[in-house]
Each structure stands twice: as structure tokens, then as C-alpha cells.
Scaffold this motif. Sequence first.
Motif, PDB file in Angstrom:
ATOM      1  N   LEU A  87       0.756  -1.059  -0.228  1.00 16.41           N
ATOM      2  CA  LEU A  87      -0.098   0.083  -0.024  1.00 16.41           C
ATOM      3  C   LEU A  87       0.866   1.362   0.001  1.00 16.41           C
ATOM      4  CD1 LEU A  87      -2.667  -1.033   2.596  1.00 16.41           C
ATOM      5  CD2 LEU A  87      -2.838  -1.124   0.085  1.00 16.41           C
ATOM      6  N   GLY A  88       2.242   1.269  -0.147  1.00 12.27           N
ATOM      7  CA  GLY A  88       2.954   2.475  -0.098  1.00 12.27           C
ATOM      8  C   GLY A  88       2.903   2.960   1.406  1.00 12.27           C
ATOM      9  N   ILE A  89       2.860   2.322   2.362  1.00 14.78           N
ATOM     10  CA  ILE A  89       2.690   3.121   3.943  1.00 14.78           C
ATOM     11  C   ILE A  89       3.908   2.860   4.558  1.00 14.78           C
ATOM     12  CG2 ILE A  89       1.586   2.964   6.058  1.00 14.78           C
ATOM     13  CD1 ILE A  89      -1.083   1.948   4.588  1.00 14.78           C
ATOM     14  N   PRO A  90       4.617   4.240   5.005  1.00 15.23           N
ATOM     15  CA  PRO A  90       5.732   3.987   5.911  1.00 15.23           C
ATOM     16  C   PRO A  90       5.718   3.187   6.924  1.00 15.23           C
ATOM     17  CG  PRO A  90       5.056   6.259   5.856  1.00 15.23           C
ATOM     18  CD  PRO A  90       4.143   5.185   4.623  1.00 15.23           C
ATOM     19  N   LEU A  91       6.598   2.063   7.180  1.00 14.20           N
ATOM     20  CA  LEU A  91       6.625   1.382   8.357  1.00 14.20           C
ATOM     21  C   LEU A  91       7.996   0.962   8.735  1.00 14.20           C
ATOM     22  CD1 LEU A  91       4.974  -0.123  10.442  1.00 14.20           C
ATOM     23  CD2 LEU A  91       5.143  -2.058   9.056  1.00 14.20           C
ATOM     24  N   ASP A  92       8.634   1.954   9.793  1.00 16.16           N
ATOM     25  CA  ASP A  92      10.107   1.490  10.105  1.00 16.16           C
ATOM     26  C   ASP A  92      10.216   0.393  11.086  1.00 16.16           C
ATOM     27  OD1 ASP A  92      11.229   3.787   8.565  1.00 16.16           O
ATOM     28  OD2 ASP A  92       9.857   5.124   9.864  1.00 16.16           O
ATOM     29  N   GLY A  93       8.986  -0.195  11.841  1.00 22.25           N
ATOM     30  CA  GLY A  93       9.159  -1.207  12.703  1.00 22.25           C
ATOM     31  C   GLY A  93       7.989  -1.881  13.104  1.00 22.25           C
ATOM     32  N   VAL A  94       7.911  -2.934  13.519  1.00 26.91           N
ATOM     33  CA  VAL A  94       6.540  -3.589  14.397  1.00 26.91           C
ATOM     34  C   VAL A  94       7.014  -4.793  15.054  1.00 26.91           C
ATOM     35  CG1 VAL A  94       6.428  -5.056  11.979  1.00 26.91           C
ATOM     36  CG2 VAL A  94       4.601  -4.733  13.436  1.00 26.91           C
ATOM     37  N   ARG A  95       6.291  -4.617  16.187  1.00 31.18           N
ATOM     38  CA  ARG A  95       6.638  -5.680  17.121  1.00 31.18           C
ATOM     39  C   ARG A  95       5.198  -6.097  17.846  1.00 31.18           C
ATOM     40  NH1 ARG A  95       7.227  -3.776  22.621  1.00 31.18           N
ATOM     41  NH2 ARG A  95       7.106  -1.841  22.674  1.00 31.18           N
ATOM     42  N   VAL A  96       5.073  -7.140  18.496  1.00 33.59           N
ATOM     43  CA  VAL A  96       3.720  -7.767  18.884  1.00 33.59           C
ATOM     44  C   VAL A  96       3.963  -8.376  20.388  1.00 33.59           C
ATOM     45  CG1 VAL A  96       1.980  -9.176  18.643  1.00 33.59           C
ATOM     46  CG2 VAL A  96       2.933  -8.088  16.656  1.00 33.59           C
ATOM     47  N   GLU A  97       3.280  -7.902  21.324  1.00 33.13           N
ATOM     48  CA  GLU A  97       3.253  -8.311  22.509  1.00 33.13           C
ATOM     49  C   GLU A  97       2.001  -9.222  22.585  1.00 33.13           C
ATOM     50  OE1 GLU A  97       5.544  -7.940  25.061  1.00 33.13           O
ATOM     51  OE2 GLU A  97       6.584  -6.730  23.751  1.00 33.13           O
ATOM     52  N   LEU A  98       1.854 -10.473  22.949  1.00 30.95           N
ATOM     53  CA  LEU A  98       0.523 -11.393  23.039  1.00 30.95           C
ATOM     54  C   LEU A  98       0.852 -12.208  24.621  1.00 30.95           C
ATOM     55  CD1 LEU A  98       0.417 -12.734  19.773  1.00 30.95           C
ATOM     56  CD2 LEU A  98      -0.813 -10.961  20.365  1.00 30.95           C
ATOM     57  N   GLU A  99      -0.751 -12.033  24.911  1.00 34.17           N
ATOM     58  CA  GLU A  99      -0.847 -13.086  26.148  1.00 34.17           C
ATOM     59  C   GLU A  99      -2.268 -14.024  25.859  1.00 34.17           C
ATOM     60  OE1 GLU A  99       0.512 -10.765  30.035  1.00 34.17           O
ATOM     61  OE2 GLU A  99      -1.241 -10.837  29.955  1.00 34.17           O
ATOM     62  N   GLY A 100      -2.046 -15.216  26.224  1.00 32.79           N
ATOM     63  CA  GLY A 100      -3.250 -15.928  26.250  1.00 32.79           C
ATOM     64  C   GLY A 100      -3.673 -16.699  27.353  1.00 32.79           C
ATOM     65  N   ALA A 101      -4.615 -16.875  27.950  1.00 36.08           N
ATOM     66  CA  ALA A 101      -5.216 -17.320  28.958  1.00 36.08           C
ATOM     67  C   ALA A 101      -5.888 -18.761  28.833  1.00 36.08           C
ATOM     68  CB  ALA A 101      -6.313 -16.646  29.758  1.00 36.08           C
ATOM     69  N   ILE A 102      -5.382 -19.774  29.728  1.00 36.02           N
ATOM     70  CA  ILE A 102      -6.010 -21.146  29.482  1.00 36.02           C
ATOM     71  C   ILE A 102      -6.431 -21.490  30.903  1.00 36.02           C
ATOM     72  CG2 ILE A 102      -5.195 -23.463  29.162  1.00 36.02           C
ATOM     73  CD1 ILE A 102      -3.685 -22.750  27.217  1.00 36.02           C
ATOM     74  N   ASP A 103      -7.382 -22.289  31.219  1.00 38.14           N
ATOM     75  CA  ASP A 103      -7.656 -22.746  32.469  1.00 38.14           C
ATOM     76  C   ASP A 103      -7.550 -24.187  32.405  1.00 38.14           C
ATOM     77  OD1 ASP A 103      -9.332 -24.187  34.446  1.00 38.14           O
ATOM     78  OD2 ASP A 103     -11.057 -22.667  34.315  1.00 38.14           O
ATOM     79  N   LEU A 104      -6.497 -24.512  32.965  1.00 40.78           N
ATOM     80  CA  LEU A 104      -5.930 -26.035  32.844  1.00 40.78           C
ATOM     81  C   LEU A 104      -6.787 -27.109  33.384  1.00 40.78           C
ATOM     82  CD1 LEU A 104      -2.062 -25.041  34.087  1.00 40.78           C
ATOM     83  CD2 LEU A 104      -2.919 -25.725  31.506  1.00 40.78           C
TER      84      LEU A 104
END
Lengths: 173, 173
Positions: A87-104
Motif C-alpha cells: 500500500l506504500g505506507i511507511p513502516l519503520d518497525g513492528v513488534r507484537v506482545e501477546l498473552e493467552g489465558a488457559i484454564d488448565l
Amino acid sequence: MSHLQTLIAETQGAFRADPGKAQAVFASSSRLEEGFHSVAALRDHRVTVDEPASLGGTDKGPNPVELILAALGTCQEITYRAYAAALGIPLDGVRVELEGAIDLRGFFAVDDSVRPGYQGIRGTVHLTSSAPPDVLEQLRQAVNAHCPVLDILANPVPVTIDIAIDRAVGKAA
Amino acid sequence: MSHLQTLIAETQGAFRADPGKAQAVFASSSRLEEGFHSVAALRDHRVTVDEPASLGGTDKGPNPVELILAALGTCQEITYRAYAAALGIPLDGVRVELEGAIDLRGFFAVDDSVRPGYQGIRGTVHLTSSAPPDVLEQLRQAVNAHCPVLDILANPVPVTIDIAIDRAVGKAA
């Protein structure tokens, strides 16, 4: 046009001309070693998997549900880079933080009304960009409509797993 | 009782007594490096992800959808070992072969009626065991009812991803 932008445009043209070229098959071959330690082969790559000590393993690698989060985070990142280029959009960096919840209690069969997998996954994509917010919102919508792992997790995938028995020789039940 | 069988029984007892102890949160932190190369951190473990050259990457690791297959295969293996131990069923080995089919017209936005993720995953679990077929069928049903990653893939998971913008300094759009 950037190299990546050109590559994406050429790939789109090839798939439009011949949808058969767009049909891809990915494969995994894995084997359990000692305890819960397993190694997966993906083409020439190897991924070591284990459970942490708190779940009965020896912590030689991430566990399978952690790999799910890694797959989602990295797929989001790759899709952001690809769509920013397309799309021709400037993007100098990308990082992702995720959490997932499980009831064991689900995995441990303590309560069969509890699903064994993630009850939900939450997180944040951090973008470094000079583009205005409305353009980045357009990018976000394009990414979330086309990110393969987001689709795989958010929507059902038909899974069929057969069973094959190799008889153990010389071992009593 | 095997060590693992004891561990599972004790864990079940602890979760029955206090369901709060069964609430687990897993986390991933990943960052895109050059091109489509990304590194995910899962506690002390690192997983390197990239796309193959055919998809515009430099093939430094498996890609995200391959990680999905690795997660499913290894989760099946771990769940087979855990449930075989819990049920007292002999199991000398377990390995899993999986294949997933993707129509790349989805990811590349060539046809928005095509989902970007797996259209289906198929494969085979190879068990090495002296147990009779009906016992292994009982094991298979217990595993597939409790395997976290099988549940995550076969059923929808609610996913919520926020966006945060870091302004790039000194770069024009």
C-alpha cells in the motif's frame, strides 16, 4: 516501487492468471523424545518443544501453546510489512506482545465444560511509522483481513488426524 | 504408579480443590528484523521465524503457518504421553505427520472469498504400543477431547489486538 512492492504485485498477477499456482501445502514431522520433549521438522528447520517444569517437562524449549502465540505475533508482523509495502505506507518497525489465558482444568479433565485451549488471546501491535493515524487504521484493517494465523485462530479449521499403530515388540501391556 | 501418573493425579486434585490454581497465562514478545525475519521470545526461549525465498523471505527459520503445524503435532504428542500415563496405557513412542493446505490468493488479496489461513489440516499420529486397538481408540478419544492446540485450531478463539503507534522521528512519509 520497492522490491517487496514489486514482488507482491507480480505474485498477485501470477495467481490471478493461474489460481493453481496459489495452492500451497506446508508440512510438519515431529517426534516425542524423553518426557514431554519433542522436536518438529519443518523443511530444513527444527523447533524444540517441551513443557516447563511446572507442567511436568524439562523446559528444553517453548511449549505448544506458546508456539501458537509466536506464530500469531510473527504472522502479524510479516503481514504488516507486506501490506505496508503493497500500500506504500511507511513502516519503520513492528513488534507484537501477546498473552493467552488457559484454564488448565480443561487439559487435566477436571471439568469437561472447560475448553482445553485458549479462552482468549489479547495483545498489542507496536508500529513505528510516520503515517497519519487514519492511514495506519486502514493498514490495520487490511492486515487483520489477510493475516493467515489470525484467521486460523479466530475461525475454525477442519482438522483430520488418522491413527496408525506400530506394534511394540517384546513389551507386555 | 509412574512418576507422571502421580504428577497428573496430584495436579488434578490441586485444581479441583482450588480452580484458581488452574488459571495460566502464556506470553509471547516478538519483533520484526530485516525483511520477513522475526524473532519471538517465549520466557527464556527464542524462536526464529522467516518466510522461504519463494514467499519473499530469506528462510532463516520456519514460517508462522509451519509453526502452527509444529504446535499441533507436538501438542498431540505431549497429550498422548500424558493421557497414556494417566490411563495406564503402554505407549513406547509417538510421532505425528501433518500437512496443511493454503490457497495463497487469500493472503495476497487476489480473491477475498478465499480465507487466508489453512483450508484444512490432515495428518497421522503414529503410536508404538502393545495395547489392543480398542484401548488405543479410547486413548485417541481422550487425547482429542483434551489437546489444547487441537481445540485452539478446530474451534474459534477470541483474539483482541490493540494498536500502538510510535512516531518515527526524522522520516517523511
